[in-house]
Scaffold this motif. Structure first.
Motif, mmCIF file in Angstrom:
data_model
loop_
_atom_site.group_PDB
_atom_site.id
_atom_site.type_symbol
_atom_site.label_atom_id
_atom_site.label_comp_id
_atom_site.label_asym_id
_atom_site.label_seq_id
_atom_site.Cartn_x
_atom_site.Cartn_y
_atom_site.Cartn_z
ATOM 1 N N ALA A 296 4.978 -5.570 12.586
ATOM 2 C CA ALA A 296 5.101 -4.634 11.930
ATOM 3 C C ALA A 296 6.530 -5.273 10.806
ATOM 4 N N THR A 297 6.765 -5.703 9.774
ATOM 5 C CA THR A 297 7.735 -6.115 9.253
ATOM 6 C C THR A 297 8.442 -4.678 8.149
ATOM 7 N N ASP A 298 9.635 -5.113 7.412
ATOM 8 C CA ASP A 298 10.434 -4.614 6.223
ATOM 9 C C ASP A 298 10.487 -5.454 5.360
ATOM 10 N N LEU A 299 9.550 -7.388 5.087
ATOM 11 C CA LEU A 299 9.899 -7.616 4.362
ATOM 12 C C LEU A 299 8.851 -7.313 3.299
ATOM 13 N N SER A 300 9.624 -7.938 2.555
ATOM 14 C CA SER A 300 8.176 -7.582 1.467
ATOM 15 C C SER A 300 7.824 -8.784 0.275
ATOM 16 N N ASP A 301 8.756 -9.609 0.007
ATOM 17 C CA ASP A 301 8.778 -10.295 -1.003
ATOM 18 C C ASP A 301 8.575 -12.275 -0.718
ATOM 19 N N THR A 302 7.033 -12.239 -0.305
ATOM 20 C CA THR A 302 6.730 -13.135 0.290
ATOM 21 C C THR A 302 6.856 -14.847 -0.057
ATOM 22 N N ASN A 303 6.954 -14.789 -1.526
ATOM 23 C CA ASN A 303 7.729 -16.076 -1.548
ATOM 24 C C ASN A 303 9.152 -16.422 -1.362
ATOM 25 N N THR B 130 12.202 -16.301 4.185
ATOM 26 C CA THR B 130 11.742 -15.287 5.369
ATOM 27 C C THR B 130 11.070 -14.412 5.648
ATOM 28 N N ASP B 131 10.105 -14.099 4.623
ATOM 29 C CA ASP B 131 9.242 -13.417 4.457
ATOM 30 C C ASP B 131 8.023 -14.598 4.443
ATOM 31 N N LEU B 132 7.929 -15.703 4.760
ATOM 32 C CA LEU B 132 6.984 -15.995 4.555
ATOM 33 C C LEU B 132 6.507 -16.355 6.765
ATOM 34 N N ALA B 133 7.772 -15.969 7.068
ATOM 35 C CA ALA B 133 8.091 -15.807 7.960
ATOM 36 C C ALA B 133 6.617 -14.631 9.165
ATOM 37 N N ALA C 59 6.900 0.380 0.814
ATOM 38 C CA ALA C 59 8.165 1.262 1.073
ATOM 39 C C ALA C 59 8.409 0.710 2.257
ATOM 40 N N THR C 60 9.196 0.780 3.315
ATOM 41 C CA THR C 60 9.464 0.465 4.730
ATOM 42 C C THR C 60 8.516 1.189 5.863
ATOM 43 N N PRO C 61 8.125 1.040 6.921
ATOM 44 C CA PRO C 61 8.022 -0.101 6.958
ATOM 45 C C PRO C 61 6.772 -1.364 6.128
ATOM 46 N N THR C 62 7.035 -2.255 5.505
ATOM 47 C CA THR C 62 6.284 -2.876 4.416
ATOM 48 C C THR C 62 5.059 -3.967 4.983
ATOM 49 N N GLY C 63 4.637 -3.239 6.492
ATOM 50 C CA GLY C 63 3.488 -4.396 6.771
ATOM 51 C C GLY C 63 3.671 -3.529 8.207
ATOM 52 N N VAL C 64 2.459 -3.335 8.904
ATOM 53 C CA VAL C 64 1.934 -2.477 10.632
ATOM 54 C C VAL C 64 0.417 -3.231 10.441
ATOM 55 N N LEU C 65 0.732 -3.497 11.473
ATOM 56 C CA LEU C 65 -1.096 -3.981 12.084
ATOM 57 C C LEU C 65 -0.325 -2.737 13.598
ATOM 58 N N LEU D 50 -5.022 -2.099 9.073
ATOM 59 C CA LEU D 50 -3.411 -2.898 8.559
ATOM 60 C C LEU D 50 -2.713 -2.455 7.674
ATOM 61 N N LEU D 51 -1.562 -1.750 7.518
ATOM 62 C CA LEU D 51 -0.689 -1.687 6.105
ATOM 63 C C LEU D 51 -0.079 -2.344 5.763
ATOM 64 N N ASP D 52 -0.268 -2.722 3.877
ATOM 65 C CA ASP D 52 0.036 -3.239 3.520
ATOM 66 C C ASP D 52 1.091 -2.543 2.449
ATOM 67 N N ARG D 53 2.089 -2.700 2.059
ATOM 68 C CA ARG D 53 3.007 -2.349 0.730
ATOM 69 C C ARG D 53 3.484 -3.419 -0.060
ATOM 70 N N THR D 54 3.249 -5.007 0.577
ATOM 71 C CA THR D 54 3.765 -6.008 -0.793
ATOM 72 C C THR D 54 3.044 -5.902 -2.000
ATOM 73 N N PRO D 55 4.169 -6.124 -2.950
ATOM 74 C CA PRO D 55 3.938 -6.342 -4.142
ATOM 75 C C PRO D 55 2.868 -6.841 -4.736
ATOM 76 N N ASP D 56 2.363 -8.021 -3.734
ATOM 77 C CA ASP D 56 1.016 -9.268 -4.325
ATOM 78 C C ASP D 56 -0.043 -8.680 -2.833
ATOM 79 N N GLY D 57 0.195 -7.402 -2.167
ATOM 80 C CA GLY D 57 -0.780 -8.014 -1.130
ATOM 81 C C GLY D 57 -0.999 -9.001 -0.210
#
Length: 594
Positions: free
Chosen positions: A551-558, A561-564, A535-541, A507-514
């Motif tokens: 995979a996702t390009d979203l990063s603001d988990t607050n 949409t990013d909660l999705a 960077a994008t993609p911000t998450g890859v499994l 799992l690649l995690d590029r979110t600010p808060d992990g």
């Protein structure tokens, strides 16, 4: 371990999986099973590795599979050695040798850093192949296409012939402690529901000894004449052969009588080169009774008669229309047909099939080796998950549903080439039209993409919406999902796949808060998280077979949409990696911070 000397002793020990066949497919599968924690053994009827000429290279997905297990340096070493032997006969139009470590248009020395901020030079991708004998011009390929540039890191390991690949994989399974038992033939199978009883005949210097072993599962990787498939009663429908082909390395008394490259005649086609003495022939309208691959192998697995120098010379004379003389065989030649078939099912109870045991077709471009390697990578982690007890419901069934369409496509790709290769007037006209298409930039790029495997995609199931407390959100699939993971470079100069040599999910995690890594911690022991700068993609499994599951390009988990995106990750973790671990203490795993 002296496997032949200790075969009886080793087979008395029950194992989770018995793999039948020690070719590249069986060895890859055995290694993946061992990495998953399963106990495994490999049975091979041959006393020694097969020395016959077969596939002369691998495609990008196969090279990347080696890369994901830390075998890329060994494969690159094989390519360098091959180029030392034959590179002078494989020059490119601009005078460079293939695999010299430069991308087309890059005039820097091979030792300089690559472009785009990558910390490792990108190997040359200019292995193109052919379609129905029409060699694809590397100068016409759009090498800047993202499908090529995103899969460049393993491209320096494509010139790995099957014989050398088997040697490399044999060392790999030995390091993993997997016994390869040679001279052992499977004679009977009895699926008892909770395991399989396997009848064997072990050949030694003093004779043949019959025996029985018990195993949890059996996987037939024993080729197109699969004994396992026959004993399991799995049908093998398809189309009958209409041609015979040969390939060999020979001494030629009068090579000037033959054309260089591919040549066609009413009797068939032949190729001479690019290496001195390498020849291949294709003959049409050969009576079906004379086609070795059209006949089932006799019970007991007796191999067909080896190709003789006289047989090969006769074929070459027929298709070339010359009286060329061959004086010696320099490598074990192979004989093949366009017999094209696919197993009715890849699984019957506790018996499964992979590689040529599941599908056969003409060997154009070495597609069979690569198709089988994909089977093994797909099946290995799934069967390992079943044995380990964490597999989600229906996971093993996805082996057939995911790999069958890929096998069907390869069969059609090779069938299409048969239609172009025939020596009749209609096929000659078709060959001219296809040749025109392959003389264009778009046509050549399309064909090279298909041959190299960079566009392969698995059709993965998935929810098209995510349930959240406030309602539902649409979940459009990310472009990476179902594709093999591209070269995802991290800030320390490594790539994501460098962290997966031991198998398991990545799992690649590029979110600010992990946030993604925190969620995946519940799957510790199955999922290894790697955090990196944004960077994008911000998450890859990535699944253990290299296929992107989420995979996702979203990063603001607050953000809602990013909660999705977080909810989507959890759904796909459950779909592919099973239920979360009961507690972090029960399994070992970890997170790597870049």
């Amino acid at each position: 371990m002296d496997a032949k000397a200790n075969a009886d002793q080793d087979m008395d020990v029950p194992v989770d999986v018995t793999v039948v066949g020690a070719g590249p497919v069986g060895l890859i599968l055995a290694a993946e099973l061992a990495l998953s924690g399963a106990t495994v053994q490999v049975l091979e009827r041959r006393a020694e590795p097969d020395e016959a000429m077969k596939a002369q290279g691998i495609n990008i997905p196969t090279a990347e599979a080696l890369d994901r297990r830390g075998l890329l340096p060994a494969a690159e070493k094989v390519q360098r050695e091959i180029l030392e032997r034959v590179g002078s006969f494989s020059g490119m139009a601009d005078g460079r040798r293939p695999g010299d470590g430069r991308m087309p248009g890059d005039d820097r020395s091979p030792g300089e850093n690559g472009a785009s901020g990558q910390h490792r030079r990108a190997p040359d991708l200019r292995f193109t192949g052919h379609f129905a004998g029409m060699v694809l011009d590397p100068e016409l390929v759009d090498w800047a296409d993202p499908d090529f540039t995103s899969h460049a890191a393993a491209a320096g390991a494509r010139m790995v012939p099957q014989r050398e690949l088997v040697a490399l994989l044999t060392e790999h399974v030995e390091r993993l402690g997997v016994p390869v038992l040679r001279g052992v033939e499977v004679t009977a199978l009895d699926d008892t529901g909770d395991g399989v009883l396997v009848g064997t005949a072990t050949r030694t210097a003093v004779g043949v000894t019959a025996g029985t072993l018990r195993t949890g599962w059996v996987v037939g990787c024993d080729g197109g004449h699969s004994t396992v498939r026959r004993l399991a009663g799995i049908d093998f429908p398809g189309t009958d052969p209409e041609l015979t082909g040969y390939q060999a390395v020979v001494d030629i008394a009068d090579p000037e009588k033959l054309a260089n490259g591919w040549a066609w005649s009413p009797a068939g086609a032949y190729r001479c080169g690019p290496q001195p003495g390498r020849v291949a022939t294709i003959e049409f309208n050969t009576p079906s009774a004379d086609l070795p691959d059209a006949r089932p192998r006799p019970r007991g697995g007796t191999p067909m008669a080896p190709v003789t120098l006289e047989e090969l010379q006769t074929s070459l004379r027929r298709v070339s229309g010359t009286d060329v003389t061959l004086t010696a065989l320099r490598a074990t030649p192979t004989r093949w047909t366009d017999n094209t078939r696919q197993a009715a099912t890849y699984r019957s109870g506790r018996v499964l099939l992979a590689g040529d045991a599941a599908h056969v077709h003409p060997p154009f471009g070495g597609q069979g080796l690569n198709l089988g390697a994909g089977d093994a990578m797909n099946l290995g982690w799934k069967l390992g998950a079943v044995i380990a007890g964490w597999a989600p419901e229906g996971l093993l069934d996805t082996y057939d549903s995911e790999r069958r369409p890929v096998g069907a496509w390869v069969m059609d790709w090779t069938r299409a080439q048969i239609g172009v290769l025939r020596g009749d007037a209609k096929s000659a006209a078709l060959r001219g039209i296809v040749g025109d298409l392959l003389s264009t930039r778009a046509g050549t790029t399309y064909a090279v993409k298909k041959i190299s495997g960079v566009t392969q995609r698995i059709d993965l199931p998935g929810d098209q919406r995510i349930d959240l407390p406030g309602g539902h959100l649409p979940r459009p699939p990310h472009p990476l999902v179902g594709r093999y993971v591209p070269d995802l470079w991290l800030r320390d100069g490594t790539r994501l796949v460098d962290h997966g040599h031991g198998g398991g999910f990545l799992l690649l995690d590029r979110t600010p808060d992990g946030a993604f890594a925190r969620l995946a911690a519940a799957w510790t022991g199955r999922v290894s998280s790697v955090t990196d700068d944004h960077a994008t993609p911000t998450g890859v499994l990535v699944r253990p077979d290299g296929v992107v599951a989420w995979a996702t390009d979203l990063s603001d988990t607050n953000d809602i949409t990013d909660l999705a995106a977080v909810a989507g990750l959890e759904a796909d973790l459950r779909r592919w990696a099973g239920a979360p671990s009961p507690s972090p203490e029960e399994e070992q795993g970890g997170s790597v911070s870049m």
